[in-house]
Design a protein around this motif. Structure first.
Motif, PDB file in Angstrom:
ATOM      1  N   LEU A 159     -16.901  -0.148 -20.085  1.00 40.94           N
ATOM      2  CA  LEU A 159     -17.288   0.945 -18.933  1.00 40.94           C
ATOM      3  C   LEU A 159     -16.054   1.218 -18.066  1.00 40.94           C
ATOM      4  O   LEU A 159     -15.606   2.308 -18.008  1.00 40.94           O
ATOM      5  N   TYR A 160     -15.400   0.244 -17.644  1.00 42.32           N
ATOM      6  CA  TYR A 160     -14.147   0.232 -16.937  1.00 42.32           C
ATOM      7  C   TYR A 160     -13.047   0.763 -17.723  1.00 42.32           C
ATOM      8  O   TYR A 160     -12.219   1.603 -17.122  1.00 42.32           O
ATOM      9  N   SER A 161     -12.977   0.455 -18.960  1.00 41.93           N
ATOM     10  CA  SER A 161     -12.108   1.151 -19.879  1.00 41.93           C
ATOM     11  C   SER A 161     -11.978   2.471 -20.151  1.00 41.93           C
ATOM     12  O   SER A 161     -11.213   3.383 -20.045  1.00 41.93           O
ATOM     13  N   LEU A 162     -13.494   3.002 -20.047  1.00 32.31           N
ATOM     14  CA  LEU A 162     -13.797   4.339 -20.011  1.00 32.31           C
ATOM     15  C   LEU A 162     -13.127   5.067 -18.842  1.00 32.31           C
ATOM     16  O   LEU A 162     -12.625   6.433 -18.889  1.00 32.31           O
TER      17      LEU A 162
ATOM     18  N   LEU B 252     -13.801   3.309  -7.522  1.00 31.23           N
ATOM     19  CA  LEU B 252     -14.417   2.658  -8.991  1.00 31.23           C
ATOM     20  C   LEU B 252     -13.618   1.251  -9.249  1.00 31.23           C
ATOM     21  O   LEU B 252     -14.313   0.260  -9.559  1.00 31.23           O
ATOM     22  N   ASP B 253     -12.453   1.218  -9.036  1.00 33.08           N
ATOM     23  CA  ASP B 253     -11.417  -0.079  -9.080  1.00 33.08           C
ATOM     24  C   ASP B 253     -12.356  -1.077  -8.525  1.00 33.08           C
ATOM     25  O   ASP B 253     -12.520  -2.235  -8.954  1.00 33.08           O
ATOM     26  N   ILE B 254     -12.651  -0.957  -6.842  1.00 34.13           N
ATOM     27  CA  ILE B 254     -13.070  -1.774  -6.101  1.00 34.13           C
ATOM     28  C   ILE B 254     -14.490  -2.431  -6.652  1.00 34.13           C
ATOM     29  O   ILE B 254     -14.664  -3.638  -6.770  1.00 34.13           O
ATOM     30  N   VAL B 255     -15.181  -1.480  -6.879  1.00 34.78           N
ATOM     31  CA  VAL B 255     -16.701  -1.721  -7.408  1.00 34.78           C
ATOM     32  C   VAL B 255     -16.522  -2.347  -8.850  1.00 34.78           C
ATOM     33  O   VAL B 255     -17.324  -3.576  -8.932  1.00 34.78           O
TER      34      VAL B 255
ATOM     35  N   ILE C 292      -2.359  -4.017  -5.346  1.00 32.45           N
ATOM     36  CA  ILE C 292      -1.334  -3.394  -6.027  1.00 32.45           C
ATOM     37  C   ILE C 292      -1.666  -1.864  -6.146  1.00 32.45           C
ATOM     38  O   ILE C 292      -1.006  -0.989  -5.951  1.00 32.45           O
ATOM     39  N   LEU C 293      -2.988  -1.950  -6.654  1.00 32.50           N
ATOM     40  CA  LEU C 293      -3.236  -0.289  -7.115  1.00 32.50           C
ATOM     41  C   LEU C 293      -3.430   0.417  -5.640  1.00 32.50           C
ATOM     42  O   LEU C 293      -3.177   1.794  -5.753  1.00 32.50           O
ATOM     43  N   LEU C 294      -3.944  -0.254  -4.556  1.00 30.20           N
ATOM     44  CA  LEU C 294      -4.258   0.455  -3.385  1.00 30.20           C
ATOM     45  C   LEU C 294      -2.764   0.761  -2.678  1.00 30.20           C
ATOM     46  O   LEU C 294      -2.694   1.777  -1.769  1.00 30.20           O
ATOM     47  N   GLY C 295      -1.854   0.017  -3.012  1.00 27.47           N
ATOM     48  CA  GLY C 295      -0.380   0.107  -2.238  1.00 27.47           C
ATOM     49  C   GLY C 295       0.201   1.394  -2.765  1.00 27.47           C
ATOM     50  O   GLY C 295       1.285   1.645  -2.434  1.00 27.47           O
ATOM     51  N   LEU C 296      -0.334   2.006  -3.820  1.00 27.71           N
ATOM     52  CA  LEU C 296       0.140   3.101  -4.348  1.00 27.71           C
ATOM     53  C   LEU C 296      -0.272   4.368  -3.528  1.00 27.71           C
ATOM     54  O   LEU C 296       0.181   5.608  -3.881  1.00 27.71           O
ATOM     55  N   ASP C 297      -0.990   4.369  -2.628  1.00 27.10           N
ATOM     56  CA  ASP C 297      -1.584   5.531  -2.187  1.00 27.10           C
ATOM     57  C   ASP C 297      -0.383   6.184  -1.189  1.00 27.10           C
ATOM     58  O   ASP C 297       0.721   5.196  -0.697  1.00 27.10           O
ATOM     59  N   VAL C 298      -0.430   7.263  -0.698  1.00 31.50           N
ATOM     60  CA  VAL C 298       0.191   7.768   0.306  1.00 31.50           C
ATOM     61  C   VAL C 298      -0.277   8.050   1.593  1.00 31.50           C
ATOM     62  O   VAL C 298       0.493   8.981   2.631  1.00 31.50           O
ATOM     63  N   SER C 299      -1.465   7.972   1.705  1.00 33.65           N
ATOM     64  CA  SER C 299      -2.372   8.146   2.842  1.00 33.65           C
ATOM     65  C   SER C 299      -2.577   6.797   3.483  1.00 33.65           C
ATOM     66  O   SER C 299      -3.366   5.969   3.126  1.00 33.65           O
ATOM     67  N   SER C 300      -1.959   6.506   4.809  1.00 36.51           N
ATOM     68  CA  SER C 300      -2.404   5.343   5.626  1.00 36.51           C
ATOM     69  C   SER C 300      -3.704   5.162   5.962  1.00 36.51           C
ATOM     70  O   SER C 300      -4.308   4.087   5.853  1.00 36.51           O
ATOM     71  N   ARG C 301      -4.325   6.228   6.360  1.00 38.72           N
ATOM     72  CA  ARG C 301      -5.740   6.141   6.660  1.00 38.72           C
ATOM     73  C   ARG C 301      -6.708   5.894   5.625  1.00 38.72           C
ATOM     74  O   ARG C 301      -7.427   5.061   5.717  1.00 38.72           O
TER      75      ARG C 301
END
Length: 417
Positions: free
Chosen positions: A68-71, A107-110, A134-143
């Protein structure tokens, strides 16, 4: 007296807000693409954690969870690199909205939290959760990152506390230490997001300032070119036409004098060249009937002077504040075709695609590349490079296309009121 400064300040603020949104969109797509690639690696780590560190009795449901996560990972990868997500005009990025990164991060967190919670032997799945910051650190919105990182820490706490065997084996002190370590990783990820966000603000401010300076420079250049054009048209050109008319009258009274005919031919050539010079300096047709007609006339002048066949395909029924920049690029490119290309055929295509002015100029001559232009710039030839800088500063792109022979230049500029 304050109306002007207020208006100028308001325009600057609007310009910087638009530029900030554009930069954020660029960063958002870049981050979305990087995360989609890393997500494939996370799937591989989940498979390894299942094979190495969990019981065989759990493999059935874990395999289903991983599939499921692969999809989800494949869907994110397809959306990130879809053909419609391409760079056009003004550096705009098509398609990446604000919700897509949020949905996939949620979805990553879940999925990773669920993978840990449903595992009977959870040390390796727990290590997989460390990849979330690591995945969340790629965001560009601090909020957005703050919210998602908080949810991630909550998921990690649930994943640790729901496993009584782990707490009993490692003890509460080590359990608390693992949570603190994970929280520290989340804080580091948030710091990275803040740095990226400030970087985006800085780039947007510099880009907006560069565009303002370009507008001022272009305005000053147009004023100067207009004055020179008007001075030539109202001065030397009128004098030549007056002398030519005098010679025409003299030719009627003294027919058969070859010297008068040669003088008339010379004056005719001089007047045509002055007309072309005034047109190239500041074409009145650009203001009167628009960029399309001005490019048509410029291509016609180039063909007459050089003997090169110049074909045009123009569909440009609008007016834009960037039209003078486009005209300057066409003028410089056709000048290079005439002087350096040794071409026999050339083409100019001007059209509108998705709200962007798209210009293509091609020839079948000796060819020019980005490397050639860089070498000429080093030698002091700044003509084409200066126009490329103007295009970049106006939020457009200027690039050379691969072609088996000759030169093919494409320019994309946003339409602006």
């Amino acid at each position: 007296m304050l109306d002007g400064p207020r208006h100028e300040y308001g325009s600057t603020v609007v310009s910087r807000d638009l530029e900030l949104e554009r930069v954020r969109t660029v960063y958002r797509l870049r981050s979305f693409r990087i995360a989609s690639v890393l997500r494939v690696g996370v799937v591989a780590m989940m498979v390894a954690a299942m094979v190495i560190g969990t019981r065989r009795s759990d493999w059935l449901w874990q395999t289903g969870w991983i599939v499921l996560y692969s999809l989800i990972a494949i869907l994110a990868l397809v959306l990130a690199f879809a053909p419609f997500r391409r760079r056009i005009g003004a550096g705009r990025m098509v398609g990446v909205g604000r919700l897509e990164p949020i949905v996939f991060i949620a979805l990553d967190i879940v999925m990773l939290t669920g993978f840990q919670v449903l595992s009977t032997d959870g040390i390796y799945p727990l290590l997989i959760m460390i990849l979330l910051p690591i995945l969340l650190g790629l965001d560009v919105s601090s909020r957005r990152a703050a919210v998602m990182l908080t949810l991630s820490m909550a998921g990690f706490a649930v994943a640790v506390l729901q496993d009584p065997d782990m707490v009993r084996v490692i003890g509460w002190y080590e359990t608390i230490f693992r949570f603190v370590l994970y929280a520290f990783l989340c804080c580091m990820a948030y710091v990275v997001v803040r740095i990226e966000e400030r970087h985006a603000h800085s780039i947007a401010g510099l880009s907006a300032l560069r565009e303002e300076l370009l507008a001022q420079t272009m305005t000053a250049s147009e004023v100067l070119q207009r004055r020179v054009s008007e001075a030539i048209h109202d001065g030397p050109l009128q004098d030549i036409l007056a002398v030519r008319q005098e010679l025409v009258e003299l030719d009627t009274t003294l027919p058969g004098d070859d010297r008068v005919g040669r003088a008339l031919a010379g004056l005719h050539t001089a007047s045509e060249r002055l007309r072309q010079a005034t047109f190239e300096l500041h074409p009145a047709v650009l203001e009167q009937v628009g960029l399309g007609a001005a490019v048509e006339q410029l291509a016609s002048f180039t063909a007459q002077r050089s003997g090169i066949e110049v074909r045009t395909d123009i569909d440009y029924p609008v007016r834009s504040a960037n039209d003078p920049i486009v005209f300057g690029v066409v003028r410089e490119l056709l000048s290079n075709v005439m002087q350096h290309s040794q071409a026999s055929h050339a083409s100019v295509t001007l059209r509108i695609t998705d709200g962007v002015c798209v210009l293509d100029v091609a020839d079948d001559g000796v060819g020019v590349t980005s490397e050639t232009m860089a070498r000429r710039l080093g030698e002091g030839h700044i003509g084409l490079a200066s126009h490329r800088a103007r295009v970049d500063a106006a939020g457009g792109v200027f690039f050379f296309l691969d072609t088996p022979a000759g030169t093919h230049v494409c320019v994309e500029l946003p339409l602006k009121q």
